[in-house]
Design a protein around this motif. Structure first.
Motif, short mmCIF file in Angstrom:
data_model
loop_
_atom_site.label_atom_id
_atom_site.label_comp_id
_atom_site.label_asym_id
_atom_site.label_seq_id
_atom_site.Cartn_x
_atom_site.Cartn_y
_atom_site.Cartn_z
N GLU A 267 29.90 115.83 -28.35
CA GLU A 267 30.10 114.44 -28.49
C GLU A 267 29.74 113.57 -27.21
O GLU A 267 29.52 114.07 -26.09
CB GLU A 267 31.68 114.30 -28.24
N ILE A 268 29.33 112.42 -27.27
CA ILE A 268 28.87 111.49 -26.32
C ILE A 268 29.65 110.25 -26.64
O ILE A 268 29.48 109.66 -27.55
CB ILE A 268 27.55 111.47 -25.89
N SER A 269 30.47 109.62 -25.73
CA SER A 269 31.19 108.40 -26.14
C SER A 269 31.68 107.76 -24.72
O SER A 269 31.43 108.17 -23.50
CB SER A 269 32.78 109.15 -26.41
N LEU A 270 32.00 106.56 -25.01
CA LEU A 270 32.58 105.53 -24.04
C LEU A 270 34.03 105.74 -23.84
O LEU A 270 34.55 105.38 -24.86
CB LEU A 270 32.07 104.07 -24.43
N GLU A 271 34.62 105.86 -22.91
CA GLU A 271 35.95 105.92 -22.54
C GLU A 271 36.53 104.59 -22.82
O GLU A 271 36.29 103.63 -22.04
CB GLU A 271 36.63 106.88 -21.19
N LEU A 272 37.57 104.36 -23.71
CA LEU A 272 37.94 103.00 -23.95
C LEU A 272 39.40 102.72 -23.41
O LEU A 272 40.08 101.65 -23.64
CB LEU A 272 38.04 102.58 -25.31
N LYS A 273 40.10 103.86 -23.04
CA LYS A 273 41.54 103.86 -22.48
C LYS A 273 41.84 104.88 -21.29
O LYS A 273 40.97 105.48 -21.04
CB LYS A 273 42.42 104.17 -23.65
N GLY A 274 42.72 104.41 -20.71
CA GLY A 274 43.19 105.31 -19.45
C GLY A 274 42.33 104.89 -18.33
O GLY A 274 41.67 103.87 -18.10
N SER A 275 42.52 105.72 -17.32
CA SER A 275 42.14 105.46 -15.90
C SER A 275 40.52 105.87 -16.00
O SER A 275 40.08 105.03 -14.88
CB SER A 275 42.78 106.51 -14.82
N ASP A 276 39.98 106.37 -16.78
CA ASP A 276 38.49 106.38 -17.02
C ASP A 276 37.90 105.36 -17.80
O ASP A 276 36.72 105.56 -18.20
CB ASP A 276 38.04 107.85 -17.37
N THR A 277 38.75 104.17 -17.97
CA THR A 277 38.06 103.11 -19.14
C THR A 277 36.61 102.85 -18.53
O THR A 277 36.42 102.41 -17.44
CB THR A 277 39.19 102.08 -19.04
N GLY A 278 35.86 102.72 -19.37
CA GLY A 278 34.20 102.51 -19.06
C GLY A 278 33.40 103.47 -18.84
O GLY A 278 32.39 103.38 -18.74
N ALA A 279 33.85 104.59 -18.46
CA ALA A 279 33.04 105.78 -18.16
C ALA A 279 32.40 106.34 -19.47
O ALA A 279 33.02 106.21 -20.58
CB ALA A 279 34.03 107.01 -17.52
N VAL A 280 31.31 107.08 -19.27
CA VAL A 280 30.55 107.72 -20.31
C VAL A 280 30.95 108.99 -20.07
O VAL A 280 30.88 109.60 -19.09
CB VAL A 280 29.07 107.51 -20.42
N GLN A 281 31.49 109.72 -21.26
CA GLN A 281 31.76 110.97 -21.31
C GLN A 281 30.74 111.98 -21.98
O GLN A 281 30.46 111.38 -23.48
CB GLN A 281 33.24 111.39 -21.81
N ILE A 282 30.02 113.13 -21.80
CA ILE A 282 29.48 113.79 -22.59
C ILE A 282 29.93 115.36 -22.72
O ILE A 282 30.39 115.66 -21.69
CB ILE A 282 27.71 113.81 -22.32
N ILE A 283 29.99 115.73 -23.75
CA ILE A 283 30.53 117.11 -23.88
C ILE A 283 29.35 118.09 -24.90
O ILE A 283 29.19 117.47 -25.75
CB ILE A 283 31.78 117.11 -24.80
N VAL A 284 28.99 118.99 -24.18
CA VAL A 284 28.06 119.72 -24.76
C VAL A 284 28.38 121.55 -24.97
O VAL A 284 29.50 121.95 -24.13
CB VAL A 284 26.80 120.01 -23.97
N GLY A 285 28.13 122.25 -25.79
CA GLY A 285 28.32 123.46 -25.68
C GLY A 285 28.93 124.04 -27.10
O GLY A 285 28.65 123.30 -28.14
N HIS A 286 30.02 124.74 -26.96
CA HIS A 286 30.87 125.25 -28.22
C HIS A 286 32.33 125.05 -27.90
O HIS A 286 32.46 124.89 -27.03
CB HIS A 286 30.42 126.88 -28.36
N ASP A 287 33.09 125.08 -29.06
CA ASP A 287 34.42 124.86 -29.06
C ASP A 287 35.25 125.56 -28.00
O ASP A 287 36.00 124.94 -27.32
CB ASP A 287 34.95 125.18 -30.38
N ASP A 288 34.82 126.75 -27.87
CA ASP A 288 35.51 127.65 -26.95
C ASP A 288 35.09 127.79 -25.47
O ASP A 288 35.32 128.46 -24.77
CB ASP A 288 35.57 129.11 -27.60
N ASP A 289 33.69 127.01 -25.50
CA ASP A 289 33.00 127.11 -24.09
C ASP A 289 32.41 125.97 -24.02
O ASP A 289 31.27 126.01 -24.15
CB ASP A 289 32.18 128.35 -23.98
#
Length: 143
Positions: A68-90
């Motif tokens: 996933e790659i997304s823009l944080e819309l809530k919480g303390s990291d609002t406005g941050a871009v988050q990228i997740i790579v790999g496998h579900d367990d790692d």
């Protein structure tokens, strides 16, 4: 192969990143962080060693599937871009906390996304390269 770069307007970041996540989920990516030199508050002699501590490229992930790659819309990291790579367990998660600009480099002929560049305020940029599988039926050159 020609490339075109286009800046993504800030008000479209969330939808653009969500669209990337939908279209290329599980496609292999390479993620690199490029850190800019930070100005020193005190005078110091610049050496190769001190420069390498302040700048440099860092591989975060190589040839891992995009979760996933997304823009944080809530919480303390609002406005941050988050990228997740790999496998579900790692999986590897990386956040760009203060993104200033997002631009996409696309193949001019096919329109395929080649690279996403996320500029972070004051500290550098994150590059996400989208790897394409070679077509196994394509002709090869013999020399």
């Amino acid at each position: 192969m020609a490339h075109t770069s286009k800046e993504i307007p800030r008000d479209q970041w969330a939808s653009y990143l969500a669209d990337i996540s939908r279209r290329v989920r599980n496609e292999r990516v390479r993620v690199e962080s490029i850190v800019r030199a930070q100005p020193s508050t005190r005078t110091q002699r610049v050496t190769l060693e001190s420069l390498s501590e302040q700048t440099g490229d860092q591989d975060i992930a190589r040839s891992l599937p995009l979760v996933e790659i997304s823009l944080e819309l809530k919480g303390s990291d609002t406005g941050a871009v988050q990228i997740i790579v790999g496998h579900d367990d790692d999986a590897i998660t990386h956040r760009v906390l203060e993104p200033e600009r997002i631009s996409a480099e696309v193949d001019s002929d096919s329109g395929a996304l080649e690279c996403l560049e996320i500029i972070e305020r004051g500290s550098g940029k994150l590059l996400v390269f989208f790897e394409r599988e070679l077509d196994v039926d394509s002709p090869t050159l013999h020399g």
